[in-house]
Design a protein around this motif. Sequence first.
Motif, PDB file in Angstrom:
ATOM      1  N   HIS A   1      38.506  53.004  37.449  1.00 11.47           N
ATOM      2  CA  HIS A   1      38.829  51.734  38.082  1.00 11.47           C
ATOM      3  C   HIS A   1      40.190  51.300  37.568  1.00 11.47           C
ATOM      4  CE1 HIS A   1      38.926  47.317  38.618  1.00 11.47           C
ATOM      5  NE2 HIS A   1      38.238  47.588  39.718  1.00 11.47           N
TER       6      HIS A   1
ATOM      7  N   CYS B   1      43.207  46.246  43.263  1.00  8.84           N
ATOM      8  CA  CYS B   1      42.489  47.273  42.497  1.00  8.84           C
ATOM      9  C   CYS B   1      42.272  48.549  43.307  1.00  8.84           C
ATOM     10  CB  CYS B   1      41.152  46.760  41.962  1.00  8.84           C
ATOM     11  SG  CYS B   1      41.254  45.217  41.026  1.00  8.84           S
TER      12      CYS B   1
ATOM     13  N   GLY C   1      46.079  49.176  41.515  1.00  5.82           N
ATOM     14  CA  GLY C   1      45.695  48.435  40.318  1.00  5.82           C
ATOM     15  C   GLY C   1      46.586  48.781  39.149  1.00  5.82           C
TER      16      GLY C   1
ATOM     17  N   VAL D   1      36.415  46.633  43.986  1.00  6.27           N
ATOM     18  CA  VAL D   1      37.765  46.141  44.232  1.00  6.27           C
ATOM     19  C   VAL D   1      37.653  44.979  45.206  1.00  6.27           C
ATOM     20  CG1 VAL D   1      38.720  48.440  43.871  1.00  6.27           C
ATOM     21  CG2 VAL D   1      38.228  47.678  46.185  1.00  6.27           C
TER      22      VAL D   1
ATOM     23  N   ARG E   1      42.876  48.237  37.728  1.00  7.22           N
ATOM     24  CA  ARG E   1      42.720  46.816  38.011  1.00  7.22           C
ATOM     25  C   ARG E   1      44.044  46.099  38.269  1.00  7.22           C
ATOM     26  NH1 ARG E   1      40.925  42.069  33.908  1.00  7.22           N
ATOM     27  NH2 ARG E   1      40.368  40.493  35.447  1.00  7.22           N
TER      28      ARG E   1
END
Length: 623
Positions: free
Chosen positions: A50, A2, A34, A77, A52
């Motif tokens: 974010h 991530c 990610g 993460v 992932r």
Amino acid sequence: MCGLGGLLDWSRQQDPAQAQHDLQKLSGDVWQRGPDVSVLVADEKISCVHARLSITGGVTGQQPIVSEDRLKFALFVGEIYNWRELSATLRRRHRFGTTSDGEVLLHGYEERGVSFLEEVDGMFALMIRDSEKNELVLARDRFGVKPLFWAMEAERVAFGTDSKSVNQLLGRPPQLSWRDALQTLGQPSGCSRVCWSGIEDIEPGTAVTFRRGQKPVVDRWNTFQYDPKKEDPKDTQDRYWHALEESVRRQTEDVKGLSIALSGGLDSSLLCALSKEKPTAFVLANSSTIANGELDAARKIARHLHLDLIEVSPRRVGQDTQEEYLDILRFFEHPSVAVEHVLKNELVRMVAGKGLRVLVSGQGSDEFNGGYSGFEHLPGQTPSLKSYLKQSIETEFYPQLLLENGIRPDIGRFIDWSHVGFLETPIYADQWEQELHRRLRTLQKHNLWLEDRLSGRLGIENRVPFLGQEVTKVAWSLPRTLQTELLTNKKILREVATGFLPASIVQRPKVPFFHGHCAGASFAYVTALLFFEGAGRESLVSMARQSKAVSGDGPLDRNEFDKLAILVERNHDDAGVEALMCLINLALLAEPGFLEDQNYYGAECRLCWLGREPYESPVHSKE
């Protein structure tokens, strides 16, 4: 793995459109870490992304992690290995909204603040936004396996898993700090530090809280201390064995797509034997690993454990390997890219090519189990922990500390170290305790730092069971009276491995990855890479020679650079190639625009608006 990045601006009242605009400045490094699914999270003051890599939690493991009152949210993460145990207690008082292992971080923080992190067994970079207090908390795991950088200007705080994103969110070009870059190359084991002006990293085992109009508040929630117990060898070995077995279980169970870097040494072989999911094993196969016996040993352990073994031969040098070198350097953001990383990258890219997501390595075992104690003795001598520590600490480490502090290292032998209190690095009377801290520093600032970037660049998560919380506790509580008995030639680990592995593997001496008499072929391979020219592309050596840093406008001497380049080109297997790599890396990193042209917005990114005023928006894309 991530990736994440974001900007907190106390001076404005933003809307979702502004948040989306800000985050277009993030580096592509975030999405490389990610690649599966991305989310944009924002309120009136903060905007963050974010990206992932989906390993734990499935669809309901997506972030952000939001508190019940919606006044706090977290992005993180990494992996939390004891999340089930922690959540069993927290569920009595909190309603869990995801199956993410990281949800325990938010609820634990709600109850105990950053001190809760002491209970966490895992690797993580964490951000928590508390809109009620109007503050931001950034934190990293105790070993600093996962990166997290930040910078503050006026009423703005930028943060991210790469320093490029931090600079770009603040709208400023990256500026190489020559002082930090040059100093970091002279540290023990090449220990890394941030070498970009105005960028800070969150120290391992530390949390930093940002509040409007105040200086950042630093909380060191973890401090490593040698705390020897009183017990016999059998009890110590039993404690170590149970801790290691549990750590491997936590880090390998329920993992689909598990791989391991198998050198044929004791550490990686034992991890293969204990793994709950049968890993696919990878070993580097070049002239160096053939000569030092690593390839044969890996084949032997693969047959013994019935593992699929993939032998990775470095690709033929060409334009693709040259482009990849540049990409590695951009992703590392640091001049420490060395021969070992070029070779390891060949293995990691093969793991990625097989569609595997998790790569297990034996980092931490040698450092805390006496793995280097067999190096400092003459042929025919029995390895001695005492003689190793004397050589390692008194002859190597102490003079280096003096050099770092601007003191002539040759006067080290005249100093009574018990009375030296002005050095930044603490001096310990017990030499094994000093060695623990020395090796900890190398792990945090070099080994783990670089391993993370090699795997993260290709969307792979690197796991290190030998650095599990309970395993580390045993290593740092070894009785003083048992140091020689259990740590000489790594006996503590060889004893627990007996019965699981062939005797030839259990007793196999530690060998360098490729250095020593086996190094020539590896040096020659990288030399060919540095001097490769083709398809209208100039060589990396030529790129560096024409850079501002070397061509007369920078601090690198062109004549000396040319002398080294000629020496290496004429002697392909010369160790001077490593020094040449450092100079090339410095010159390229200092070039304007070298890091700035890698931006792109995530291909698809849903919006999660957590402001006080509700907002509805469809999924939006790069356009």
